[in-house]
Design a protein around this motif. Structure first.
Motif, mmCIF file in Angstrom:
data_model
loop_
_atom_site.group_PDB
_atom_site.id
_atom_site.type_symbol
_atom_site.label_atom_id
_atom_site.label_comp_id
_atom_site.label_asym_id
_atom_site.label_seq_id
_atom_site.Cartn_x
_atom_site.Cartn_y
_atom_site.Cartn_z
ATOM 1 N N LYS A 174 6.494 -4.751 -7.045
ATOM 2 C CA LYS A 174 5.390 -5.169 -6.186
ATOM 3 C C LYS A 174 5.646 -4.634 -4.795
ATOM 4 O O LYS A 174 6.788 -4.378 -4.419
ATOM 5 N N MET A 175 4.552 -4.436 -4.043
ATOM 6 C CA MET A 175 4.687 -3.939 -2.672
ATOM 7 C C MET A 175 3.562 -4.512 -1.820
ATOM 8 O O MET A 175 2.446 -4.694 -2.283
ATOM 9 N N THR A 176 3.886 -4.736 -0.554
ATOM 10 C CA THR A 176 2.879 -5.142 0.424
ATOM 11 C C THR A 176 2.310 -3.884 1.069
ATOM 12 O O THR A 176 2.861 -2.787 0.916
ATOM 13 N N VAL A 177 1.238 -4.050 1.821
ATOM 14 C CA VAL A 177 0.663 -2.916 2.546
ATOM 15 C C VAL A 177 1.693 -2.343 3.518
ATOM 16 O O VAL A 177 1.846 -1.125 3.621
ATOM 17 N N VAL A 178 2.430 -3.208 4.193
ATOM 18 C CA VAL A 178 3.452 -2.747 5.144
ATOM 19 C C VAL A 178 4.499 -1.900 4.420
ATOM 20 O O VAL A 178 4.884 -0.824 4.896
ATOM 21 N N GLN A 179 4.961 -2.346 3.260
ATOM 22 C CA GLN A 179 5.949 -1.583 2.500
ATOM 23 C C GLN A 179 5.378 -0.240 2.034
ATOM 24 O O GLN A 179 6.067 0.784 2.074
ATOM 25 N N LEU A 180 4.126 -0.250 1.603
ATOM 26 C CA LEU A 180 3.488 0.998 1.178
ATOM 27 C C LEU A 180 3.375 1.977 2.345
ATOM 28 O O LEU A 180 3.625 3.175 2.193
ATOM 29 N N LEU A 181 3.000 1.463 3.503
ATOM 30 C CA LEU A 181 2.873 2.329 4.688
ATOM 31 C C LEU A 181 4.222 2.904 5.103
ATOM 32 O O LEU A 181 4.310 4.040 5.561
ATOM 33 N N GLU A 182 5.302 2.124 4.944
ATOM 34 C CA GLU A 182 6.648 2.626 5.255
ATOM 35 C C GLU A 182 7.046 3.715 4.260
ATOM 36 O O GLU A 182 7.646 4.719 4.638
ATOM 37 N N LYS A 183 6.725 3.514 2.998
ATOM 38 C CA LYS A 183 7.084 4.476 1.956
ATOM 39 C C LYS A 183 6.248 5.747 2.064
ATOM 40 O O LYS A 183 6.747 6.851 1.888
ATOM 41 N N LEU A 184 4.963 5.574 2.350
ATOM 42 C CA LEU A 184 4.032 6.701 2.430
ATOM 43 C C LEU A 184 3.665 6.923 3.887
ATOM 44 O O LEU A 184 2.549 6.656 4.314
ATOM 45 N N GLU A 185 4.615 7.422 4.640
ATOM 46 C CA GLU A 185 4.538 7.486 6.104
ATOM 47 C C GLU A 185 3.324 8.221 6.657
ATOM 48 O O GLU A 185 2.878 7.942 7.757
ATOM 49 N N ASP A 186 2.791 9.172 5.918
ATOM 50 C CA ASP A 186 1.725 10.007 6.460
ATOM 51 C C ASP A 186 0.316 9.487 6.157
ATOM 52 O O ASP A 186 -0.671 10.163 6.427
ATOM 53 N N ILE B 242 -4.844 -1.956 -10.204
ATOM 54 C CA ILE B 242 -3.831 -2.763 -9.523
ATOM 55 C C ILE B 242 -4.369 -4.175 -9.373
ATOM 56 O O ILE B 242 -5.557 -4.430 -9.585
ATOM 57 N N GLU B 243 -3.474 -5.080 -8.997
ATOM 58 C CA GLU B 243 -3.878 -6.463 -8.761
ATOM 59 C C GLU B 243 -2.985 -7.082 -7.698
ATOM 60 O O GLU B 243 -1.871 -6.609 -7.452
ATOM 61 N N VAL B 244 -3.496 -8.120 -7.066
ATOM 62 C CA VAL B 244 -2.704 -8.905 -6.132
ATOM 63 C C VAL B 244 -1.946 -9.921 -6.972
ATOM 64 O O VAL B 244 -2.547 -10.723 -7.688
ATOM 65 N N ILE B 245 -0.620 -9.861 -6.922
ATOM 66 C CA ILE B 245 0.167 -10.760 -7.758
ATOM 67 C C ILE B 245 0.791 -11.908 -6.976
ATOM 68 O O ILE B 245 1.312 -12.841 -7.574
ATOM 69 N N GLU B 246 0.709 -11.805 -5.639
ATOM 70 C CA GLU B 246 1.331 -12.835 -4.814
ATOM 71 C C GLU B 246 0.750 -12.751 -3.411
ATOM 72 O O GLU B 246 0.448 -11.660 -2.926
ATOM 73 N N THR B 247 0.561 -13.896 -2.798
ATOM 74 C CA THR B 247 0.142 -13.923 -1.399
ATOM 75 C C THR B 247 1.101 -14.819 -0.631
ATOM 76 O O THR B 247 1.567 -15.839 -1.140
ATOM 77 N N ASN B 248 1.403 -14.421 0.598
ATOM 78 C CA ASN B 248 2.293 -15.187 1.465
ATOM 79 C C ASN B 248 1.673 -15.266 2.852
ATOM 80 O O ASN B 248 1.091 -14.286 3.323
ATOM 81 N N VAL C 174 2.095 -15.029 6.586
ATOM 82 C CA VAL C 174 3.045 -14.427 7.517
ATOM 83 C C VAL C 174 2.401 -14.381 8.890
ATOM 84 O O VAL C 174 1.402 -13.685 9.087
ATOM 85 N N ARG C 175 2.973 -15.112 9.833
ATOM 86 C CA ARG C 175 2.478 -15.166 11.210
ATOM 87 C C ARG C 175 0.952 -15.338 11.281
ATOM 88 O O ARG C 175 0.250 -14.605 11.959
ATOM 89 N N GLY C 176 0.452 -16.273 10.516
ATOM 90 C CA GLY C 176 -0.961 -16.608 10.584
ATOM 91 C C GLY C 176 -1.888 -15.731 9.764
ATOM 92 O O GLY C 176 -3.092 -15.958 9.734
ATOM 93 N N THR C 177 -1.358 -14.705 9.093
ATOM 94 C CA THR C 177 -2.199 -13.865 8.240
ATOM 95 C C THR C 177 -1.698 -13.943 6.804
ATOM 96 O O THR C 177 -0.560 -14.343 6.553
ATOM 97 N N ILE C 178 -2.538 -13.553 5.887
ATOM 98 C CA ILE C 178 -2.164 -13.547 4.477
ATOM 99 C C ILE C 178 -1.654 -12.159 4.106
ATOM 100 O O ILE C 178 -2.352 -11.158 4.267
ATOM 101 N N GLU C 179 -0.423 -12.108 3.633
ATOM 102 C CA GLU C 179 0.184 -10.858 3.174
ATOM 103 C C GLU C 179 0.073 -10.813 1.652
ATOM 104 O O GLU C 179 0.478 -11.747 0.974
ATOM 105 N N LYS C 180 -0.483 -9.737 1.142
ATOM 106 C CA LYS C 180 -0.671 -9.587 -0.300
ATOM 107 C C LYS C 180 0.372 -8.657 -0.880
ATOM 108 O O LYS C 180 0.715 -7.639 -0.285
ATOM 109 N N ASN C 181 0.878 -9.024 -2.049
ATOM 110 C CA ASN C 181 1.771 -8.166 -2.813
ATOM 111 C C ASN C 181 0.960 -7.581 -3.963
ATOM 112 O O ASN C 181 0.367 -8.320 -4.752
ATOM 113 N N TYR C 182 0.954 -6.252 -4.042
ATOM 114 C CA TYR C 182 0.193 -5.544 -5.062
ATOM 115 C C TYR C 182 1.125 -5.041 -6.155
ATOM 116 O O TYR C 182 2.279 -4.709 -5.903
#
Length: 160
Positions: free
Chosen positions: A9-21, A40-46, A48-56
């Motif tokens: 699973k990956m969050t948008v932040v993790q995907l952006l770090e992995k796919l830098e460009d 794909i699907e959202v398998i988890e939400t957390n 984080v600092r007032g926003t919802i972080e999705k794990n895909y």
């Protein structure tokens, strides 16, 4: 898709770090398209600092081509799929090769090669089955801080 397939699973932040460009807006657009296509699907939400972080995660059962899909794919589509496959590998290799010095390659396990196998159809099927079993065993190993992700890519091209 490939980045998501490489990890459970990956969050948008993790995907952006992995796919830098890839710009953030583009990432969200692609994720929406993949989600709408039921790949794909959202398998988890957390929270984080007032926003919802999705794990895909990839819906693996929806990304496999059936024999019928393969038979009904045009030559042009196969060539486009293959070029996309090659372009993804090239981009991943480029991102890796631009970071460490060549002396690091051996330690990291970098390698590329090809071999010609002379096999009957039955032998090819057996080889494919055995290779699949070995790869499946190692793809089930979970990511950890001690483990470095490594891409293993293979293809079979019949020669006439």
């Amino acid at each position: 898709m490939q980045a998501l397939l490489s990890y459970e699973k990956m969050t948008v932040v993790q995907l952006l770090e992995k796919l830098e460009d890839i710009p953030q807006a583009t990432m969200y657009r692609h994720l929406k398209q993949l989600n709408d296509a039921n790949l794909i699907e959202v398998i988890e939400t957390n929270k984080v600092r007032g926003t919802i972080e999705k794990n895909y995660a990839v819906k693996k059962e929806n990304v496999k081509l059936s024999e019928s899909d393969i038979e009904h794919t045009s030559v042009e589509e196969h060539l486009r799929y293959f070029m996309t496959y090659q372009a993804n590998l090239l981009k991943e290799f480029e991102q890796y090769a631009n970071k460490p010095q060549p002396v690091q390659y051996k330690e990291d396990g970098l390698g590329y090669w090809q071999a010609t196998l002379h096999l009957t159809n039955d032998e090819m099927n057996q080889f494919g089955k055995e290779l699949s079993e070995v790869v499946q065993k190692w793809t089930e190993v979970k990511a950890s801080e001690k483990r470095q992700a490594r891409t293993f890519a293979t293809m079979f091209i019949p020669q006439k």
